[in-house]
Design a protein around this motif. Structure first.
Motif, mmCIF file in Angstrom:
data_model
loop_
_atom_site.group_PDB
_atom_site.id
_atom_site.type_symbol
_atom_site.label_atom_id
_atom_site.label_comp_id
_atom_site.label_asym_id
_atom_site.label_seq_id
_atom_site.Cartn_x
_atom_site.Cartn_y
_atom_site.Cartn_z
ATOM 1 N N ARG A 189 -43.857 89.075 -34.844
ATOM 2 C CA ARG A 189 -43.736 88.004 -35.505
ATOM 3 C C ARG A 189 -41.546 87.826 -36.334
ATOM 4 N N LEU B 198 -36.954 88.894 -40.766
ATOM 5 C CA LEU B 198 -35.144 88.880 -40.987
ATOM 6 C C LEU B 198 -34.303 88.784 -40.247
ATOM 7 N N TYR C 79 -35.899 87.615 -49.226
ATOM 8 C CA TYR C 79 -37.980 87.202 -49.191
ATOM 9 C C TYR C 79 -38.523 87.096 -50.122
ATOM 10 N N ALA D 230 -56.397 107.256 -62.073
ATOM 11 C CA ALA D 230 -57.493 107.177 -62.055
ATOM 12 C C ALA D 230 -58.203 105.625 -61.190
ATOM 13 N N GLY D 231 -56.841 105.040 -61.319
ATOM 14 C CA GLY D 231 -56.868 103.904 -60.589
ATOM 15 C C GLY D 231 -57.615 102.603 -60.689
ATOM 16 N N GLU E 294 -51.565 92.431 -44.743
ATOM 17 C CA GLU E 294 -51.418 93.616 -44.794
ATOM 18 C C GLU E 294 -50.366 94.023 -44.856
ATOM 19 N N ASN E 295 -49.590 93.062 -45.554
ATOM 20 C CA ASN E 295 -48.176 93.233 -45.618
ATOM 21 C C ASN E 295 -47.994 95.243 -46.718
ATOM 22 N N THR F 267 -57.239 97.202 -60.746
ATOM 23 C CA THR F 267 -57.251 98.413 -60.059
ATOM 24 C C THR F 267 -56.444 98.743 -59.032
ATOM 25 N N TYR F 268 -55.874 99.662 -58.404
ATOM 26 C CA TYR F 268 -55.142 100.287 -57.783
ATOM 27 C C TYR F 268 -55.118 99.543 -56.256
ATOM 28 N N ILE G 34 -56.800 105.326 -47.899
ATOM 29 C CA ILE G 34 -57.734 103.965 -47.502
ATOM 30 C C ILE G 34 -56.350 104.743 -46.489
ATOM 31 N N ALA H 200 -54.066 112.150 -53.668
ATOM 32 C CA ALA H 200 -52.681 111.023 -53.250
ATOM 33 C C ALA H 200 -53.237 110.111 -53.749
ATOM 34 N N HIS H 201 -54.138 109.062 -53.390
ATOM 35 C CA HIS H 201 -54.353 107.854 -53.966
ATOM 36 C C HIS H 201 -55.160 107.658 -54.325
ATOM 37 N N ALA H 202 -56.046 106.737 -55.615
ATOM 38 C CA ALA H 202 -56.850 106.838 -56.378
ATOM 39 C C ALA H 202 -58.272 106.671 -55.292
ATOM 40 N N PHE H 203 -57.851 105.260 -54.186
ATOM 41 C CA PHE H 203 -58.783 105.432 -53.057
ATOM 42 C C PHE H 203 -58.570 105.526 -52.021
ATOM 43 N N SER I 113 -47.772 105.442 -55.903
ATOM 44 C CA SER I 113 -49.456 105.740 -55.575
ATOM 45 C C SER I 113 -50.572 105.266 -57.192
ATOM 46 N N VAL J 109 -54.727 102.739 -41.597
ATOM 47 C CA VAL J 109 -54.625 101.275 -41.569
ATOM 48 C C VAL J 109 -53.944 101.055 -39.727
ATOM 49 N N SER K 93 -49.994 98.659 -46.842
ATOM 50 C CA SER K 93 -51.723 99.450 -46.186
ATOM 51 C C SER K 93 -52.025 100.249 -47.251
ATOM 52 N N THR K 94 -51.832 100.067 -48.491
ATOM 53 C CA THR K 94 -52.906 100.572 -49.457
ATOM 54 C C THR K 94 -53.903 99.186 -50.295
ATOM 55 N N SER K 95 -53.539 98.180 -49.728
ATOM 56 C CA SER K 95 -54.140 97.201 -50.098
ATOM 57 C C SER K 95 -55.643 97.019 -49.289
ATOM 58 N N TYR K 96 -56.493 96.437 -50.415
ATOM 59 C CA TYR K 96 -57.778 96.838 -50.335
ATOM 60 C C TYR K 96 -59.199 95.454 -49.552
ATOM 61 N N PRO L 170 -63.790 100.541 -61.003
ATOM 62 C CA PRO L 170 -63.276 100.141 -59.594
ATOM 63 C C PRO L 170 -63.598 98.801 -58.610
ATOM 64 N N PHE L 171 -62.405 98.093 -58.934
ATOM 65 C CA PHE L 171 -62.549 96.217 -58.475
ATOM 66 C C PHE L 171 -63.838 95.608 -59.156
#
Lengths: 493, 96
Positions: B69, B72, A104, A434-435, A236-237, A195-196, B59, B54-57, A210, B62, A239-242, A460-461
């Motif tokens: 859908r 594969l 993919y 610090a991301g 959406e694939n 930015t992360y 979230i 654990a993560h900088a931002f 991370s 989610v 989960s840490t996407s902002y 950030p961003f």
């Protein structure tokens, strides 16, 4: 025609738009050049000339039908060999994945395809992106186009070298502790770590989840803005996407005139900094002052702990991420395993190279029973303090200015001790912890003719501000127009 | 430098499912010893009352809509399997 290979996305997209050149011609030029040069640079692990040409022809057909998709349509863009492209190899420069073919597309791949880019080649890197010199590639090191006896930096060394040698217009790298910015500095190109969370990690071979971010490596800041605009945005694939509004980064370059308040973290200008790099960065500071920017010293007091914090967190996450390589579902499987458990041991021991094994062992150790609190949990707490340092500095300034790397490109084989190599990342790893977003732009050359990189760290961003700040410097200097002597000779040949 | 006193390399390699050669063992003991000595300075930092990052931002929570859908296809998912049989990954015998 060889001059084409040193043009920017902006210049080439203009020539494609007027019909002066076609994407097929452009792509053929890069294929021919890479075939003739890359035995010496080894920026590519592999490339599929037929596939690239088919993409270029499709781009030309779109354009002829009045359906061009924008500035990247028809432009050859190389991808680090840790980013998935359907039907193409994905090796992470490891024996473990030597025969792996992606089922993919990574999200960044799908977005570049959507923008019409010609995806061109699989770029060499340190194995699983672990390293600072590309010498950890299982398929042999890449060379620095400015001096073929020297390293291009790492881990995205192939991505930087390909741009510097005129083997791709732009590339993508990934940055966990400096792996975009440090090779950009050592090869004299622009490298942006977003930015992360701004760019999806879906389809990126995971090193330290991370910290990892994908970002562009280009000739100019404007090209980096174009590339970032194509790949950034919620997915959406991952989960840490902002979720954030993605501005038109290229248009914003001219809408943000400054002046900025710039901080110089005093911990980044101390012992270990090469004097020629220090002098070049001082010149950049003088430039910004002359532009009316307020420049003042700031302190990031936990900087001395960044390296240790990073090597605990990154290796812990790597040991967990790389547990999936067990010889069962994909990747290398040992041929002489006695039973299922033996299959894990033999497949992993045969498939991973020494640096990957070292980091898996270190990561396993800091997570193991009895050591978790002393190492991993403590490192996560120090990470909080490191991040607070940056956020506190941003109460007084808009951006930070530092060298990207303490040293210019070093000789292949010169740094054999892992700890000495880890110290190459001291100015870049805090940003990952610090991301934050940060960019490396060329800011001069040493007397020996090796490129020097300037690092600008943003909030950030706020990539639009960061890119605009870098663009002001770049417009007033011509470092990005210089070419390695090797590449010029290769062009005329 | 010396190897780190607490690092039982054989034990940790076993946890990581790695078999080290004698040469790797000697080399890693020294190199990882150097790294661990460097890392020891983290113990000097006062982290009293500091929350871990654990993560900088961060979230959290989610959510995605639960919409089916296509995944594969089996052939694509198994394309990289080292051994397969009847649409399954084949492995050495696990239980006698």
């Amino acid at each position: 025609m060889s001059e084409l290979v040193f043009q920017t996305i902006t210049e080439l997209s203009g020539r494609l738009a007027t019909g002066e050149i076609s994407s097929a011609e452009l792509t053929r030029t890069f294929i021919a050049r890479t075939k003739s040069l890359d035995q010496r640079v080894h920026a590519f692990n592999s490339f599929d000339a037929g596939d690239a040409l088919a993409q270029a022809v499709a781009s030309d057909e779109r354009r002829a039908a009045g359906q061009s998709r924008g500035p990247l349509d028809g432009i050859p863009v190389g991808l680090k060999d840790v980013i998935a492209v359907t039907g193409q190899p994905l090796t992470a420069s490891s024996r473990m994945l030597a025969n792996f073919v992606s089922p993919y597309d990574a999200t960044v791949t799908a977005r570049l395809k959507q923008a019409g880019a010609v995806l061109w080649g699989r770029l060499n890197c340190d194995e699983f992106a672990m390293g600072s010199s590309t010498e950890n590639s299982a398929f042999g090191p890449a060379a620095n186009p400015w001096d073929l006896a020297r390293v291009p930096g790492g881990s995205s060394g192939g991505s930087a070298a390909a741009v510097a040698a005129g083997e791709a217009v732009a590339t993508l790298g990934s940055d966990t502790g400096g792996s975009i910015r440090q090779p950009a500095a050592l090869c004299g190109v622009v490298g942006l770590k977003p930015t992360y969370g701004l760019v999806s990690r879906y389809g990126l071979v995971a090193f330290a989840s991370s910290l990892d971010q994908i970002g562009p490596m280009t000739r100019t800041v404007e090209d980096a803005a174009i590339m970032l605009g194509a790949i950034a945005g919620h997915d959406e694939n991952d989960s840490t996407s902002y979720r954030s509004q993605i501005p038109d980064y290229r248009a914003e370059l001219k809408r943000r005139p400054g002046p900025w308040r710039i901080g110089l973290p005093r911990e980044y200008f101390g012992e270990g900094l090469d004097p020629e790099i220090g002098a070049a960065v001082e010149q950049a500071v003088a430039f910004y002052r002359a532009q009316g920017c307020e420049v003042k010293p700031v302190s990031l007091p936990h900087t001395p702990y960044c390296l240790d914090t990073y090597y605990i967190i990154a290796t812990a996450e790597a040991s967990s991420n790389l547990a999936r390589f067990d010889g069962v579902r994909y990747g290398h499987r040992s041929k002489d395993a006695k039973d299922a458990v033996d299959l894990y041991f033999k497949s992993r021991s045969e498939g991973f190279g020494p640096e990957v094994k070292r980091r898996i062992i270190l990561g396993t150790y800091v997570l193991s029973s009895g050591y978790y609190d002393a190492f991993y949990l403590r490192a996560q707490k120090v990470r909080t303090l490191i991040r607070r340092d940056f956020l506190k500095a941003y109460e007084e300034v808009d951006a930070l200015l530092t060298p990207t790397s303490p040293v210019p490109a070093f000789k292949l084989g010169e740094k054999s001790d892992p700890l000495a190599l880890y110290l190459c990342d001291i100015y870049t790893i805090g940003v990952n912890l610090a991301g934050l977003p940060a960019i490396s732009v060329p800011c001069g050359f040493t007397r020996a003719g090796l490129p020097i990189g300037l690092q600008l760290i943003g909030q950030p961003f706020q990539e639009a501000d960061l890119l605009a700040l870098a663009h002001v410097y770049e417009r007033a200097h011509d470092w990005c127009r210089r070419r390695p002597a090797f590449a010029a000779v290769a062009s005329s040949g | 430098m010396s190897s780190a006193p607490d690092l039982n390399l054989d034990h940790v390699a076993h946890l990581a499912r790695l078999t080290l050669t004698a040469e790797e063992r000697a080399q890693f003991a020294q190199q990882l010893g150097d790294v661990l000595h460097h890392i020891e300075q983290l113990s000097k930092v006062d982290v009293t009352g500091i929350e871990p990052t654990a993560h900088a931002f961060p979230i959290v929570n989610v959510w995605a809509e639960d919409i089916p859908r296509p995944g594969l296809p089996v052939e694509a998912a198994l394309r990289n399997a080292p051994a397969q049989r009847d649409h399954m990954v084949a492995v050495p015998k696990v239980v006698d």
